[in-house]
Design an enzyme around this catalytic site. Sequence first.
Site, mmCIF file in Angstrom:
data_model
loop_
_atom_site.group_PDB
_atom_site.id
_atom_site.type_symbol
_atom_site.label_atom_id
_atom_site.label_comp_id
_atom_site.label_asym_id
_atom_site.label_seq_id
_atom_site.Cartn_x
_atom_site.Cartn_y
_atom_site.Cartn_z
ATOM 1 N N HIS A 35 -11.199 -11.987 19.189
ATOM 2 C CA HIS A 35 -11.495 -12.458 18.106
ATOM 3 C C HIS A 35 -12.958 -12.392 17.789
ATOM 4 O O HIS A 35 -13.487 -12.616 16.474
ATOM 5 C CB HIS A 35 -11.039 -13.690 17.733
ATOM 6 C CG HIS A 35 -9.500 -14.211 17.924
ATOM 7 N ND1 HIS A 35 -8.661 -13.252 17.076
ATOM 8 C CD2 HIS A 35 -8.624 -14.979 18.605
ATOM 9 C CE1 HIS A 35 -7.442 -13.591 17.308
ATOM 10 N NE2 HIS A 35 -7.420 -14.431 18.443
ATOM 11 N N GLU B 89 -8.081 -15.705 26.120
ATOM 12 C CA GLU B 89 -7.356 -14.958 24.534
ATOM 13 C C GLU B 89 -8.146 -14.963 23.465
ATOM 14 O O GLU B 89 -7.605 -15.314 22.352
ATOM 15 C CB GLU B 89 -5.904 -14.883 24.193
ATOM 16 C CG GLU B 89 -5.163 -14.380 25.602
ATOM 17 C CD GLU B 89 -3.603 -14.376 25.460
ATOM 18 O OE1 GLU B 89 -3.158 -14.685 24.349
ATOM 19 O OE2 GLU B 89 -2.884 -14.412 26.638
ATOM 20 N N ASP C 59 -18.263 -22.231 15.661
ATOM 21 C CA ASP C 59 -17.824 -20.771 15.530
ATOM 22 C C ASP C 59 -18.850 -20.233 16.700
ATOM 23 O O ASP C 59 -19.950 -20.412 17.027
ATOM 24 C CB ASP C 59 -18.408 -20.597 14.451
ATOM 25 C CG ASP C 59 -18.264 -18.927 14.212
ATOM 26 O OD1 ASP C 59 -18.110 -17.999 15.209
ATOM 27 O OD2 ASP C 59 -18.277 -18.117 13.154
ATOM 28 N N ALA C 60 -18.148 -19.726 17.687
ATOM 29 C CA ALA C 60 -18.628 -19.336 18.976
ATOM 30 C C ALA C 60 -20.097 -18.258 18.678
ATOM 31 O O ALA C 60 -21.130 -18.252 19.488
ATOM 32 C CB ALA C 60 -17.783 -18.138 19.848
HETATM 33 N N1 SAH Z 1 -7.553 -20.471 24.672
HETATM 34 C C1 SAH Z 1 -6.379 -21.134 23.878
HETATM 35 C C2 SAH Z 1 -6.237 -20.517 22.721
HETATM 36 C C3 SAH Z 1 -6.091 -19.025 22.389
HETATM 37 S S1 SAH Z 1 -5.580 -18.456 20.744
HETATM 38 C C4 SAH Z 1 -5.105 -20.843 24.724
HETATM 39 O O1 SAH Z 1 -5.194 -20.081 25.810
HETATM 40 O O2 SAH Z 1 -4.139 -21.681 24.379
HETATM 41 C C5 SAH Z 1 -7.660 -18.118 20.374
HETATM 42 C C6 SAH Z 1 -8.559 -19.363 19.873
HETATM 43 O O3 SAH Z 1 -9.755 -18.524 19.406
HETATM 44 C C7 SAH Z 1 -7.985 -20.262 18.656
HETATM 45 O O4 SAH Z 1 -8.188 -21.344 19.158
HETATM 46 C C8 SAH Z 1 -9.071 -19.768 17.817
HETATM 47 O O5 SAH Z 1 -9.418 -20.865 16.794
HETATM 48 C C9 SAH Z 1 -10.383 -19.404 18.678
HETATM 49 N N2 SAH Z 1 -11.316 -18.506 18.027
HETATM 50 C C10 SAH Z 1 -11.225 -17.348 17.356
HETATM 51 N N3 SAH Z 1 -12.387 -17.159 16.759
HETATM 52 C C11 SAH Z 1 -13.360 -18.177 17.112
HETATM 53 C C12 SAH Z 1 -14.765 -18.215 16.936
HETATM 54 N N4 SAH Z 1 -15.479 -17.402 16.308
HETATM 55 N N5 SAH Z 1 -15.243 -19.328 17.672
HETATM 56 C C13 SAH Z 1 -14.418 -20.189 18.123
HETATM 57 N N6 SAH Z 1 -13.273 -20.277 18.548
HETATM 58 C C14 SAH Z 1 -12.662 -19.053 17.787
#
Ligand code: SAH
Length: 287
Positions: free
Chosen positions: A154, A150, A132-133
């Site tokens: 989130h 993208e 988790d980031a």
């Molecule tokens: N960068 C990738 C995926 C984009 S979708 C691409 O361009 O194909 C968004 C991504 O963010 C997903 O993999 C999701 O699991 C991740 N994500 C969302 N919240 C997160 C968090 N708190 N920590 C790590 N990853 C997260």
Amino acid sequence: MPPNVASQDASVPPTAPTPDVIETSYDFAAELLSKLGGSNFHCGWWDSPEDPRSLAEAQDHLTGRAVADLAVGPGDRVLDLGCGMGGPALRIARETGADVLGVSVIPSHIEEATRQAAQEGLAGQVRFEVADAHHLECAEASFDAVVAIESLGHMDRPVVLPRLARALKPGGRIVAYDYFLHGSANAAQKAVAEAFRGIALLSEYPRPEQIAGQVADAGLDLLEFRDVTDRTSTPTYARFGQIFREEVAPALAAVYSEEFLQGFLDLFAGSDACGGPHHYTRWTARR
Ligand code: SAH
């Protein structure tokens, strides 16, 4: 590769969706997403309104642009934050020779990406981890570049950006493909954006100056903030809408009312096209 451990000490900030919610939603949307992107969970990039690329080609093109933006080479270390199914991380490794660490909160995606890396003979160069980031703990100054396609939307940027800044070597850069709320949005458009924010699991809808402030507060220099909505999300959502209408909605009709599905489509169309408030940026920053 530097050690990368997800610590358990800090609590997840309330604005960002929890890993559980992210995982459930991406699982739920797996059918839709597989039709929309394959191993790319992001918008396409079209160079001009006449650019004939298909959605899948344009998604690959956006990945290619992100790889070029990173300006890394053999031996450099790259963190792919929110790495999805691993498509971008694998391409960075293949095309630049850099070592890549991809992190995401969805274990099944990390497993699949790891399998793919092994299959391509890149296991020594690319590693994927569930993390988790908000709790990311990388060794200080251990990465030459961070890419976030993208995914920052989130997350709670004020929590995550300082961690990224710390992980970067001095002079290292962040390349982000990200969302923002367009300055001229009126009250009705803001309401649409707020509904879209909920569906898209975005933690907030920042204005450009908010992102700039968050970047500066993290100790980073914003190098560029470019509104690329007309190259990316506008044409992408037009195609998403069509695919959703023709291929996905019929399959979901057993579960959701026609009204709900139509509302979802209206949201897509209204959120973005024709000067709507949902905008897309490519920003870069340097430590
Ligand atoms: N960068 C990738 C995926 C984009 S979708 C691409 O361009 O194909 C968004 C991504 O963010 C997903 O993999 C999701 O699991 C991740 N994500 C969302 N919240 C997160 C968090 N708190 N920590 C790590 N990853 C997260």
